[in-house]
Design a protein around this motif. Structure first.
Motif, PDB file in Angstrom:
ATOM      1  N   PRO A   1       8.029 -51.991  18.253  1.00 42.51           N
ATOM      2  CA  PRO A   1       8.490 -51.352  16.625  1.00 42.51           C
ATOM      3  C   PRO A   1       7.851 -50.325  16.298  1.00 42.51           C
ATOM      4  O   PRO A   1       7.227 -49.808  15.130  1.00 42.51           O
ATOM      5  N   GLU A   2       6.272 -49.766  16.237  1.00 42.86           N
ATOM      6  CA  GLU A   2       5.081 -49.714  16.329  1.00 42.86           C
ATOM      7  C   GLU A   2       5.569 -47.651  15.625  1.00 42.86           C
ATOM      8  O   GLU A   2       4.561 -47.210  14.980  1.00 42.86           O
ATOM      9  N   THR A   3       6.609 -47.918  16.639  1.00 43.72           N
ATOM     10  CA  THR A   3       6.525 -46.097  16.897  1.00 43.72           C
ATOM     11  C   THR A   3       8.261 -45.519  16.117  1.00 43.72           C
ATOM     12  O   THR A   3       7.985 -44.678  16.127  1.00 43.72           O
ATOM     13  N   ASP A   4       8.453 -46.958  15.316  1.00 38.95           N
ATOM     14  CA  ASP A   4       9.759 -46.588  14.755  1.00 38.95           C
ATOM     15  C   ASP A   4       9.503 -47.395  13.456  1.00 38.95           C
ATOM     16  O   ASP A   4       9.202 -48.217  12.966  1.00 38.95           O
ATOM     17  N   GLN A   5      10.179 -46.244  12.011  1.00 32.84           N
ATOM     18  CA  GLN A   5      10.286 -46.421  10.993  1.00 32.84           C
ATOM     19  C   GLN A   5      10.870 -47.749  10.631  1.00 32.84           C
ATOM     20  O   GLN A   5      10.343 -48.102   9.312  1.00 32.84           O
TER      21      GLN A   5
ATOM     22  N   ASN B   1       9.625 -42.296  17.799  1.00 33.82           N
ATOM     23  CA  ASN B   1      11.065 -42.007  17.030  1.00 33.82           C
ATOM     24  C   ASN B   1      12.425 -43.045  18.520  1.00 33.82           C
ATOM     25  O   ASN B   1      13.247 -41.529  18.213  1.00 33.82           O
ATOM     26  N   PRO B   2      12.194 -44.248  18.585  1.00 32.23           N
ATOM     27  CA  PRO B   2      13.170 -44.686  19.621  1.00 32.23           C
ATOM     28  C   PRO B   2      14.330 -44.827  19.491  1.00 32.23           C
ATOM     29  O   PRO B   2      15.491 -44.679  19.957  1.00 32.23           O
ATOM     30  N   ALA B   3      14.730 -44.689  18.090  1.00 31.00           N
ATOM     31  CA  ALA B   3      16.251 -44.985  17.927  1.00 31.00           C
ATOM     32  C   ALA B   3      16.613 -43.537  17.689  1.00 31.00           C
ATOM     33  O   ALA B   3      17.571 -43.767  17.623  1.00 31.00           O
ATOM     34  N   ASP B   4      16.618 -42.542  18.248  1.00 31.10           N
ATOM     35  CA  ASP B   4      16.695 -41.062  18.242  1.00 31.10           C
ATOM     36  C   ASP B   4      17.832 -41.134  20.011  1.00 31.10           C
ATOM     37  O   ASP B   4      18.504 -40.811  20.329  1.00 31.10           O
ATOM     38  N   TYR B   5      16.976 -42.250  20.527  1.00 34.06           N
ATOM     39  CA  TYR B   5      17.098 -42.522  21.999  1.00 34.06           C
ATOM     40  C   TYR B   5      18.707 -43.202  22.299  1.00 34.06           C
ATOM     41  O   TYR B   5      19.106 -43.556  23.459  1.00 34.06           O
ATOM     42  N   VAL B   6      18.616 -44.440  21.328  1.00 37.45           N
ATOM     43  CA  VAL B   6      18.910 -45.606  21.489  1.00 37.45           C
ATOM     44  C   VAL B   6      20.608 -45.193  22.046  1.00 37.45           C
ATOM     45  O   VAL B   6      20.792 -46.199  23.606  1.00 37.45           O
ATOM     46  N   GLU B   7      20.722 -44.673  21.655  1.00 35.98           N
ATOM     47  CA  GLU B   7      22.454 -44.662  21.294  1.00 35.98           C
ATOM     48  C   GLU B   7      22.685 -43.752  23.181  1.00 35.98           C
ATOM     49  O   GLU B   7      24.226 -43.955  23.799  1.00 35.98           O
ATOM     50  N   LYS B   8      22.271 -43.276  23.147  1.00 34.52           N
ATOM     51  CA  LYS B   8      22.183 -42.116  24.094  1.00 34.52           C
ATOM     52  C   LYS B   8      22.383 -43.086  25.369  1.00 34.52           C
ATOM     53  O   LYS B   8      22.980 -43.467  26.003  1.00 34.52           O
ATOM     54  N   PHE B   9      20.914 -44.019  25.964  1.00 34.03           N
ATOM     55  CA  PHE B   9      20.509 -44.715  26.545  1.00 34.03           C
ATOM     56  C   PHE B   9      22.313 -46.425  26.957  1.00 34.03           C
ATOM     57  O   PHE B   9      22.485 -46.615  27.614  1.00 34.03           O
ATOM     58  N   ILE B  10      22.278 -46.470  25.483  1.00 30.71           N
ATOM     59  CA  ILE B  10      23.430 -47.125  25.309  1.00 30.71           C
ATOM     60  C   ILE B  10      24.639 -46.737  26.225  1.00 30.71           C
ATOM     61  O   ILE B  10      25.473 -46.898  26.613  1.00 30.71           O
ATOM     62  N   ASP B  11      25.272 -45.938  25.828  1.00 35.65           N
ATOM     63  CA  ASP B  11      26.292 -45.131  26.013  1.00 35.65           C
ATOM     64  C   ASP B  11      26.109 -43.995  27.928  1.00 35.65           C
ATOM     65  O   ASP B  11      27.219 -44.724  28.388  1.00 35.65           O
ATOM     66  N   MET B  12      25.427 -44.634  27.883  1.00 36.51           N
ATOM     67  CA  MET B  12      24.451 -44.640  29.315  1.00 36.51           C
ATOM     68  C   MET B  12      24.939 -45.419  30.086  1.00 36.51           C
ATOM     69  O   MET B  12      24.926 -45.423  31.743  1.00 36.51           O
ATOM     70  N   GLY B  13      24.878 -46.336  29.998  1.00 37.99           N
ATOM     71  CA  GLY B  13      25.206 -48.200  30.806  1.00 37.99           C
ATOM     72  C   GLY B  13      23.891 -49.209  31.135  1.00 37.99           C
ATOM     73  O   GLY B  13      24.241 -49.968  31.442  1.00 37.99           O
ATOM     74  N   ALA B  14      23.147 -48.814  29.929  1.00 40.51           N
ATOM     75  CA  ALA B  14      21.772 -49.878  29.501  1.00 40.51           C
ATOM     76  C   ALA B  14      22.193 -50.838  29.453  1.00 40.51           C
ATOM     77  O   ALA B  14      23.074 -50.977  28.063  1.00 40.51           O
ATOM     78  N   ASP B  15      22.041 -52.054  29.175  1.00 40.27           N
ATOM     79  CA  ASP B  15      22.644 -53.522  29.411  1.00 40.27           C
ATOM     80  C   ASP B  15      20.918 -53.601  27.650  1.00 40.27           C
ATOM     81  O   ASP B  15      22.058 -54.899  27.120  1.00 40.27           O
ATOM     82  N   ILE B  16      19.977 -53.652  28.544  1.00 40.18           N
ATOM     83  CA  ILE B  16      19.291 -54.395  27.166  1.00 40.18           C
ATOM     84  C   ILE B  16      18.197 -52.600  27.427  1.00 40.18           C
ATOM     85  O   ILE B  16      17.400 -51.640  27.791  1.00 40.18           O
ATOM     86  N   VAL B  17      17.428 -52.798  26.053  1.00 38.76           N
ATOM     87  CA  VAL B  17      16.816 -51.891  24.940  1.00 38.76           C
ATOM     88  C   VAL B  17      15.816 -52.237  24.773  1.00 38.76           C
ATOM     89  O   VAL B  17      16.314 -52.831  23.762  1.00 38.76           O
TER      90      VAL B  17
END
Length: 219
Positions: free
Chosen positions: A92-96, A72-88
């Protein structure tokens, strides 16, 4: 000279001297700091933590990517973007709804990446390539450093190289990437190289000397 993105895999760094490691890699010409996040479920291991990411983000102005080897990577994407990730990057097989997750990353003004395991076929992710800025091809099974390169993945790399102009993405490889493979794959059209113990860490040469050689700046 073919442009290369050199991406140190920070899970291979000396964590007893992480500040020194980041400074030395930064000064040596590293382009993107690569951070592996694992949940012990999607892959049978645990990678770096939030505090590691925060520390490296504060220690460099270079780009940082995060490779989410999690369910469920969608649950973490915005967290890491807020922390300063430039590329995420995520698998795909882990995401609905992987297309939605790619859109979410791009809507935040960041680069969206698909990660492809050795056993993942191109056909299963082809429609997502329209939304991806980067495709990260795993040349070992994800989760552990120090594995052997899987030669059969070369065929997949060649197929993706033939597709990258049509879909407008850059290709990055990750897993047992040696100096020789950097040279060979760069000539074929691979842009980025995630480097661990095969080419960068634990060597007698300085990071500066290694990276200059990899980029062809000593020729």
């Amino acid at each position: 000279m073919v442009e290369k993105l050199i991406c140190p895999s920070m899970m291979c760094a000396d964590f007893g001297s992480l500040k020194t490691e980041v400074a030395a890699l930064d000064e040596a010409g590293a382009d993107v700091f690569h951070i592996d996040i694992m949940d012990g479920v999607f892959v049978p291991n645990y990678g770096m933590g939030l505090q590691d990411f925060e520390f490296i983000r504060k220690a460099t102005k270079k780009m940082i990517d995060v490779h989410l080897m999690v369910k469920n990577p969608a649950d973490y994407v915005e967290k890491f973007i807020d922390m300063g990730a430039d590329i995420v990057y995520f698998h795909p097989e882990t995401d609905q709804h992987p297309a939605r997750t790619l859109d979410k990353i791009k809507a935040r003004g960041k680069k969206a990446g698909i990660a492809i395991n050795p056993g993942t076929s191109i056909e299963t992710i082809q429609e997502l390539l329209y939304l991806a800025d980067y495709v990260l091809v795993m040349t070992v099974n994800p989760g552990f450093a120090g594995q052997k390169y899987l030669p059969y993945v070369d065929n997949k790399i060649k197929k993706l190289i033939a597709m990258k102009n049509e879909y407008d993405f850059e290709l990055v490889v990750d897993g047992a990437i040696s100096n020789e493979r950097v040279e060979t794959l760069s000539k074929l059209g691979v842009k980025g190289f995630v480097l661990g113990t095969s080419a960068l860490f634990g060597k007698n040469e300085s990071y500066k000397e290694i990276i200059r050689n990899l980029k062809g700046e000593n020729n």
